[in-house]
Structure formats: structure tokens, C-alpha cells
Scaffold this active site. Structure first.
Site, short mmCIF file in Angstrom:
data_model
loop_
_atom_site.label_atom_id
_atom_site.label_comp_id
_atom_site.label_asym_id
_atom_site.label_seq_id
_atom_site.Cartn_x
_atom_site.Cartn_y
_atom_site.Cartn_z
CD GLU A 1 -2.05 9.76 0.39
OE1 GLU A 1 -0.70 9.62 0.07
OE2 GLU A 1 -2.52 9.85 1.31
CG ASP B 1 0.35 7.65 2.09
OD1 ASP B 1 -0.56 8.22 3.19
OD2 ASP B 1 0.19 6.76 1.54
CE1 TYR C 1 2.12 5.40 3.59
CE2 TYR C 1 4.49 5.49 3.42
CZ TYR C 1 3.17 5.39 2.93
OH TYR C 1 3.27 5.48 1.67
NE ARG D 1 2.35 1.47 -0.30
CZ ARG D 1 0.91 2.06 -0.35
NH1 ARG D 1 0.80 2.74 0.55
NH2 ARG D 1 -0.13 1.17 -0.64
CG ASP E 1 5.52 7.28 -0.06
OD1 ASP E 1 4.91 8.21 -0.50
OD2 ASP E 1 5.13 6.22 0.04
CD GLU F 1 3.37 7.19 -6.64
OE1 GLU F 1 2.68 7.58 -7.51
OE2 GLU F 1 4.48 6.86 -6.81
CG HIS G 1 10.21 6.38 5.74
ND1 HIS G 1 9.78 5.71 4.59
CD2 HIS G 1 9.99 7.52 5.25
CE1 HIS G 1 9.16 6.54 3.72
NE2 HIS G 1 9.43 7.42 4.03
#
Length: 884
Positions: A123, A196, A423, A425, A198, A200, A470
Site C-alpha cells: 500500500e 495488509d 500489524y 489493526r 485484513d 480491506e 491476527h
């Protein structure tokens, strides 16, 4: 280098936008010439220029070409081999409408030659730089800079008659980047999507694949790699086990995005017509606003209840001479009745007081027990935001911004660029076994075996919808202590990393042990008994390193230190007092406690907490005063209307129910289109009813203590298209208005506010004042001392070491260097205190809430939740970056 549109005169800042570094400018253009001595040196002002011919002549030199290529490679985040050739002018991309856009495109959208190599897409440029350093020159690593496709910003973009089919478009400013990514991908041997870990991130990879046309490739389709920390071992392990894009996660993200669009794009226009232009609604935003407004209503409706207590200060009779070892005690109960005594009236309290003054006190009972206190689990996104708010006074957005920098990688001495935390989030408290063992070894070496529990600690995630794949937020290497990293981190990075490091290490340390003592004391007058509890820390355990913070209203642990007491010991009363108390209303939310409430109620996801609060503040629905969130009249009006006409949308339990359905979609247990159909039927009925029956409501003006300087009538706070402002109540005869300046916490400041600064002329405190052209700092001893200076922004001047300060003129607010007139640097956009994460250049804020670097092409999207887009937005096919 590529051909450019040079202006007639060129400044240092323009050269830096084109890729020049300070070193290049000083080396090749810093010599004296006919314009003056060293006109573009770091100490020289930005108003002296070099003519374009000198720039062009210098740029033709081979060593300058090579240096500029390296600059472009570094700022594009590409890990390129040494065989890259300088692009010719003929092959350069076309210039934009302005030289600035052409420079931005050349920096942001150029990707190194990928022929025969492996293309990796992440990203952000900072993450690209760290990953590229790990993978080496066999890989070309570049950044998508967030989403490249999304729903159009100016219209719904969802076909309600065709199973909610989304109409995705490529962002206008991402089109050159997508073109470059496609070109590099077509040349590369393999393509890896490393966004990432997740939903998103999965959606960004899917959009990249689709925008570049790789979804139709059959021979060598892109591979998806996932890692939760940017370390050599984690990245290399991820590339050994690539997979396909998980469409279950993509569909969950699509469903959320469309769900938010259905709510935001259909309720927001209605609010704009019935309340005020610019108001907005959102699926998560609005229910969060209701939490704040409902709490305020509880506070306003709260009726205090009176109570009284009898508090004594005692000591052992043997210590009468010295009155040593005093300890407190409170009346607890009447002898023979263990139930706590409630005293509701002063008369009753005075009666007990008169009897106890003449009483003889003695110890009737001593009970001791050992209390074990267990450490808190490592951080999740929610708990990190809460603790950073309590201990560091960071907003949720600031916490996530700094955590992002720590995750994506920072240069650490000889190690180069390395990710410092996992990470950020996440809603899981799981920790990798290797990290647990590393922490236990560190504890044993640093603190000794007494601080190490017999077995590793395991924590259970309480959040029902937690993504257990996660990990909790932790350091990537526990051996990197905060002190060892201090030379390489900013103050904010150092403080947040220290918090994460200490929490992770403490989570694997031994329990803290305390001796809790309860003493019952007889008062021989009437059958009354005092009681007291105390706790003495016996072994600190994890508390040596870390103690979890407390929110307002949380119960404090007993910490009274009691002397050695035995049954039968005679006691003397040193003082006795009847004290009045009143029950307190529930405390207002802070950012930390609102995040906690959102998590407990199942509202939103870890990545939505910070942007949701940001929207509430940006829309003037709430304000921050002394760190507490206060709803505005506008916010209360919007919340009440939505609660009346959209009962389900404003119900926290219903919002949590929808989050559970989205989780089921991500796990493959539910199809996303039927889920949206189930939601939209009742919602459409509520929408039709609101369109017919929602009344026009104008928020009431807020009264102030200010008076108009022209007619001396009271001033009130109004809310207009561009936010809140002060206006005279004598309108329309008097049209005086005044801008409301915001303090650092977002609260309006019309009265003088004391600051931490001391006047350098007289030594008295400096205060924050609001004048004709905005806020400024002045001595509190005015008019005796007339020392003043402008408001500092927290950013440094890019041309010298001066502070950038806020200044005002008849044309409005602007920002300039504090060393004026020696340095005449100015900027119309507000400078931000944090430097660019890509090139350390000056960051500035835009009117739409986004931020951008003044040197390179780095941009950050506005802190706006996905469901808060207002109805009056542009019809252009460009998009706002979103987060899940």
C-alpha cells in the site's frame, strides 16, 4: 531526465518537488552568482531564485542524472537492481497541466524495470521500502498508495435493481499509477499482491488485480501473500506460501462498503434539506453520535443524591505521645448488623459524630489475605487507542498514524529500514509462540527468574467477531528496547513504541502480589463499628514495568498502608469529621472510553474507531473540552431526528447485529447479496417515511458571553456551511461575524486560556487570546507587559530552523516562519507537526481534511468514515480512500 515546464524563476521548494534533494541543490546550485551569495542554501530565504537555464544545464550532467534516478527510486519505494537505465525524454510520460502535476506524476507513478523480476505491490511507499530491502534486487516493490478503485464519490454507484451491483471506477489521480503497475506486471516474471492482512487489504489486492486486467490472466495469475509483521523471517515465510485472493473477505468488504453507501448517500441529502447543508449520516458514525448524545442527556437529567460519611483518623494508644502511624477509618455499620450503614441526612450524621467523639476504640478483628493481580493482555487496536489516550493524551487518529509508521518500517542504524511492530489493526490478543519465548528469555535475563511465571501466559480474545488469524500488537523483536531505538525515533514514535513494548513484555511477567488487610474496630459508646481496608504490595511482578491506566469513573484500588495491629489493641481518635457527599453523574465520553464503548457494543471494526470519531469532530457534531466529548446542538438535533425516523440504524444492538452478518460473510457462512436485501427492505420503508414526514429543524444558536464590538449586542454561535462561527444577534441591522478558532483539542476558545508557556520578558504565564485575525499568545500581565507572539503550529520551517506560526491578514489566515523578515517562507495550507513518512518533508493539511507532502507525492486521505459522505459532493469520478 524528463522534459519539464520550467517557470521563469525556480525556488528551492519547486526543485524539491521535482526530485532534487538538499544535497543536490547545495552541491550544484549553491555557489554565488549574479543573484547574490548562496541564494538557495539551507539558511537562505526561499524568495531568491535561479533561472531555469542554470537548472537545465546542471541537470544534463551525468552525475546529476544518476543522483536524481536514485532519488526517484527511493521515493517510489522500489527495490531496483543496479542495471536500471536513465529514461530518455522520448520515453518519458506526458506532462500534466502544470509543472507541479508533471513532477508529481513522474515521482509517484514511475516503477522500475521489472523484466524478468518479481513485482510486489504493497500500500505505502514506506512499507515498500522496508519490504524491498528485505527481498533484495530480484524483486521490484512498489506501492498502490491505498485503494486504486472504489465507488464513485459523486453518486450512489450501486444498482438497487440489479442485486446491488457496484459500479467501481478508478480514481482519477491513480490512473497513471495503475497504468505503470500494469506495464510493470506485464514485464515481470511473477506478481505478488502483499497488501495488509485484513478485509480491506484483501479488497485492495482484488481491485488492483481487476484494474490492471490480471483477473483474466490464465497462465500466471497474481499471487496473494500475507504477513502480520514486516521482518525478514515473516516476509520470507509469507512468500514461500502464496495463495489466491480470498473472495470471502473481498465480499465482506464489498458488503460493508455498499451498506455504508446505501445509508450515507440516501440519508445525508435528506439531512441537508431538513437540517442544514453539509450534515451527514452514516451507519457507524450516527450510532456513535447517539452514544455521546444519550450520555449527555443522562448527565443533564441526573439528580444528585445526598449522603454522609463519618471519617476518623486513628492511631494506637501506645503511640499517644508521638501520634505516629496515623491511619484512616470510616464508620461502616452498627454492631450486630454487617450491612453497610447509609446516612442520608446531616442530622443523623451529626448525631453519630457526637457519640463517636467520646467513644473508646479498640481493634475487634484483623483479616489478612493475599491478592494476586494478573497483567493485562497485549494490545489490540481498541486497547492501544484507549491506553494511548489515557497515558500519552494521543487522539485515536494520532495513535493509528504513529502506529502505522512503526509497522511499515523505520530506518534503525545498521539494520536499515525495519518494521518495529506487528500489524496494528487487530482485535485478537493471540501472540506467536516464538514471540512469547523471546519475551520469556528477555524477562529471565533482565529481571530474574522470580519475575517469570512457570508457564507462558495465554490470553483469550473476548470480542465475539475477532479475527483469530491476527496477532495482538507487539514489537517484532523484544530485544529492541525503547531506549535502544530512541536515537532513530521521533518523540511520538518513541512514546508509543515504549507503551507497546512494555505492555507486551509485562503480559508475560509474574503476577503482582499484595497483602490485603481488613480491620474491624469497635467504638464503645453505642454498638457502632468502624472498618478499614488496606493493601501492601509484597511483590511487584509485572508492575515493575507496566500498570494499566484508569478511566474516569473506574474504581481505584485500596492503597492505605496500615500499621501492625492485633485484636484488642486500644486506639485513640486523632480527628473525626462528618463529610457530605453527592452521587456523581456518569462521566462524559473521552475518545478512549468511546472506543471502549464501541468495542463492547460491537459497533464498527478496529480500523473504523479512529475515523468515526474524526468525522464526528470534523462535522462539528461533537467538540472536545478538557479531553471530554461534548455533543453540539447540531449533533443533538441530527441524532434525535435520526433516532425518530431510522430506529434500526440508530440502535447499537442492530448495528452490532449487522457486524455479525458481515463476519459471517467473511467466513463463507452467508452470501452478501441476500444479506443486503434483508437490510434494504425495512430501510427503504423508513427512508420513504422520513422523506414524507421529517420536519425542517434549525439548530438553536448557542449563547456566549461575547458582545459585538460594533453594536454591543450579545454574540451567538451559529453553524453554517463551513462550520461554526460567531454572529451578532442584531442581524440583519448588524452583520458582524467572527471566526471561531479551535484549540489543540478542538474546542472553541473565545475567552483567554492559560498555556504552559512563560513570558520571556516578565516571567508570568502566557495566555491564548483571540483577536481580529485569529488566535495569538500574549502575556497575562497585559497591559503592563505587552509581549505577544503568534500561535505555533508544531512544524518547522523547511528553509531554516524556525517555527512555522499562524498569522492573519485581511485576506485570511496564512502560515509563515517565525524568523521573518530574515526568512519569508509562507504557506496558505496549515503545516502539520509530523513530517512526511516518505521523505521527511513538510506536510500540510487540505481543506477537505486530507494531508499532503510539499516535497514529494505522498498524500493521506481525509479522516472520514466510509459512511459519512455528504450529498453535496462533486460529480467527478474520483474517490475517497476508505478503511475497514
Amino acid at each position: 531526465m524528463e522534459e519539464r515546464d520550467y517557470p521563469d524563476i525556480v525556488s528551492r521548494s519547486a526543485l524539491k518537488k521535482w526530485g532534487w534533494t538538499d544535497t543536490l541543490i547545495d552541491r550544484y546550485l549553491g555557489d554565488p552568482d549574479e543573484l547574490g551569495t548562496n541564494p538557495i542554501s539551507p539558511s537562505g530565504p526561499d524568495v531568491k531564485y535561479y533561472k531555469k537555464e542554470r537548472i537545465q544545464e546542471t541537470e544534463r550532467r551525468s552525475e546529476v542524472k544518476e543522483a536524481l534516478v536514485k532519488v526517484l527510486e527511493k521515493r517510489n519505494g522500489s527495490a531496483l537492481g543496479t542495471d536500471r537505465k536513465t529514461p530518455s525524454r522520448a520515453s518519458s510520460p506526458k506532462r500534466g497541466k502544470t509543472s507541479q502535476r508533471g513532477a508529481r506524476d513522474s515521482i509517484a507513478h514511475r516503477i522500475g524495470a521489472a523484466s524478468g523480476k518479481r513485482l510486489v505491490i504493497v500500500e505505502s511507499p514506506a512499507k515498500a521500502r522496508t519490504v524491498g530491502q528485505i527481498l533484495g534486487n530480484r524483486y521490484v516493490v512498489t506501492a498502490s498508495q491505498g485503494h486504486v478503485r472504489d465507488l464513485p464519490k459523486g453518486k450512489m454507484g450501486v444498482d438497487l435493481d440489479n442485486d446491488f451491483e457496484p459500479s467501481y471506477v478508478t480514481m482519477r489521480d491513480k490512473m497513471p499509477l495503475v497504468k505503470e503497475i500494469k506495464r510493470a506486471g506485464d514485464e515481470a516474471a511473477d506478481i505478488y499482491l502483499a497488501t495488509d492482512p485484513d478485509r480491506e487489504g484483501e479488497a485492495i489486492s482484488w481491485h488492483l488485480q481487476t484494474a490492471a486486467g490480471w483477473d483474466k490472466a490464465t497462465a500466471n495469475p497474481p499471487k496473494r501473500v500475507v504477513f502480520h509483521e514486516i521482518t525478514k523471517d515473516a516476509v520470507e515465510e509469507a512468500f514461500k506460501h502464496p495463495r489466491e485472493i480470498d473472495m470471502k473477505l473481498v465480499n465482506a468488504q464489498q458488503a460493508r462498503r455498499i451498506l455504508d453507501r446505501l445509508v450515507g448517500y440516501q440519508i445525508s441529502p435528506l439531512l441537508g434539506k431538513r437540517v442544514q447543508r453539509g450534515t451527514s449520516a452514516g451507519r457507524v458514525q450516527s450510532v456513535s453520535l447517539r452514544l455521546v448524545t444519550d450520555r449527555e442527556k443522562e448527565i443533564q437529567a441526573f439528580i444528585p443524591v445526598e449522603s454522609w460519611s463519618l471519617d476518623a483518623e486513628l492511631h494506637k494508644a501506645a503511640d499517644q505521645a508521638t501520634k505516629a502511624n496515623l491511619f484512616p477509618a470510616a464508620l461502616h455499620s452498627i454492631k450486630g448488623n454487617r450491612q453497610r450503614l447509609t446516612i442520608s441526612a446531616e442530622e443523623e450524621a451529626r448525631g453519630y459524630e457526637s457519640e463517636l467523639k467520646e467513644a473508646a476504640y479498640a481493634v475487634a478483628e484483623v483479616r489478612k489475605r493475599e491478592v494476586r493481580q494478573r497483567p493485562a493482555a497485549p494490545f489490540t487496536t481498541s486497547t492501544l487507542q484507549q491506553e494511548a489516550g489515557r497515558k500519552l493524551r494521543f487522539t485515536a487518529q494520532r495513535t493509528m498514524s504513529v502506529a502505522q509508521q512503526l509497522y511499515e518500517g523505520l530506518t534503525v542504524g545498521s539494520e536499515g529500514s525495519v518494521g518495529l511492530i506487528t500489524y496494528m489493526r487487530t482485535d485478537s490478543v493471540q501472540v506467536a509462540e516464538t514471540a512469547v519465548q523471546e519475551a520469556r528469555l528477555y524477562i529471565g535475563d533482565k529481571y530474574g527468574k522470580d519475575y517469570l511465571p512457570d508457564k507462558p501466559r495465554a490470553y483469550r480474545t473476548r470480542t465475539k467477531s475477532a479475527q483469530e488469524a491476527h496477532e495482538a500488537i507487539r514489537p517484532t523483536a523484544i530485544g529492541r528496547s525503547p531506549d535502544s531505538l530512541k536515537p532513530y525515533l521521533t518523540t511520538e514514535q518513541f512514546r508509543l513504541y515504549g507503551l507497546i513494548w512494555a505492555r507486551m513484555l509485562a503480559s508475560q511477567m509474574a503476577d503482582a502480589l499484595s497483602d490485603a488487610t481488613t480491620v474491624n474496630i469497635d467504638a464503645a459508646c453505642k454498638p457502632l463499628a468502624d472498618g478499614e481496608e488496606g493493601s501492601v504490595l509484597k511483590f511487584p511482578g509485572f508492575r515493575t514495568l507496566y500498570m494499566e491506566g484508569k478511566d474516569e469513573g473506574d474504581a481505584e484500588e485500596a492503597s492505605n498502608s496500615l500499621p501492625e495491629l492485633a485484636v484488642g489493641d486500644a486506639l485513640n481518635c486523632n480527628s473525626l469529621e462528618a463529610n457530605q457527599h453527592f452521587t456523581q453523574p456518569p462521566p462524559r465520553f473521552t475518545e478512549a472510553t468511546l472506543v471502549k464503548a464501541m468495542e463492547e457494543r460491537g459497533i464498527g471494526r478496529p480500523s473504523t474507531y479512529a475515523p468515526t470519531i474524526g468525522v464526528l469532530l470534523a462535522r462539528n457534531y461533537v467538540s472536545k473540552e478538557n479531553n471530554s466529548l461534548h455533543p453540539s446542538l447540531l449533533g443533538t438535533t441530527v441524532s434525535d431526528l435520526l433516532t425518530q425516523f431510522f430506529t434500526d440504524i440508530m440502535d447499537p444492538d442492530f448495528t452490532a447485529y449487522m457486524e455479525e452478518k458481515l463476519d459471517e460473510v467473511s467466513q463463507g457462512e452467508r452470501e452478501w447479496v441476500p444479506m443486503l436485501q434483508e437490510f434494504y427492505g425495512p430501510f427503504a420503508e423508513h427512508l420513504d417515511n422520513a422523506n414524507e414526514n421529517m420536519p425542517r429543524v434549525k439548530p438553536e444558536d448557542e449563547a456566549t458571553d461575547e458582545v459585538c464590538e460594533n453594536c454591543e449586542k450579545p454574540m451567538v454561535i451559529k453553524t453554517g456551511r463551513f462550520g461554526r462561527f460567531m454572529a451578532c444577534t442584531g442581524y440583519p441591522q448588524c452583520r458582524t461575524t467572527r471566526q471561531i478558532k479551535e484549540t489543540g483539542e478542538g474546542a472553541s476558545a473565545s475567552a483567554d486560556t492559560e498555556t504552559d508557556e512563560i513570558c520571556e520578558q516578565c516571567g508570568k504565564p502566557m495566555v491564548l487570546k483571540t483577536g481580529r485575525f485569529g488566535q495569538f499568545i500574549a502575556c497575562s500581565d497585559y497591559p503592563t507587559c505587552k509581549n505577544t507572539h503568534p500561535m505555533k503550529t508544531g512544524a518547522k520551517c523547511p528553509l531554516c530552523d524556525g517555527d512555522l506560526v499562524e498569522r492573519g491578514s485581511r485576506r485570511g489566515v496564512f502560515y509563515g516562519c517565525s524568523n521573518y523578515p530574515e526568512c519569508k517562507y509562507t504557506n496558505n495550507r496549515r503545516p502539520l507537526p509530523d513530517p512526511c513518512p516518505e521523505c521527511d518533508g513538510l506536510m500540510v493539511g487540505n481543506r477537505d481534511g486530507s494531508s499532503a507532502c510539499t516535497v514529494c507525492a505522498w498524500k493521506a486521505a481525509a479522516p472520514e468514515a466510509t459512511d459519512a459522505e455528504a450529498s453535496g459532493s462533486s460529480q467527478e469520478q474520483e474517490l475517497a480512500t476508505v478503511g475497514d
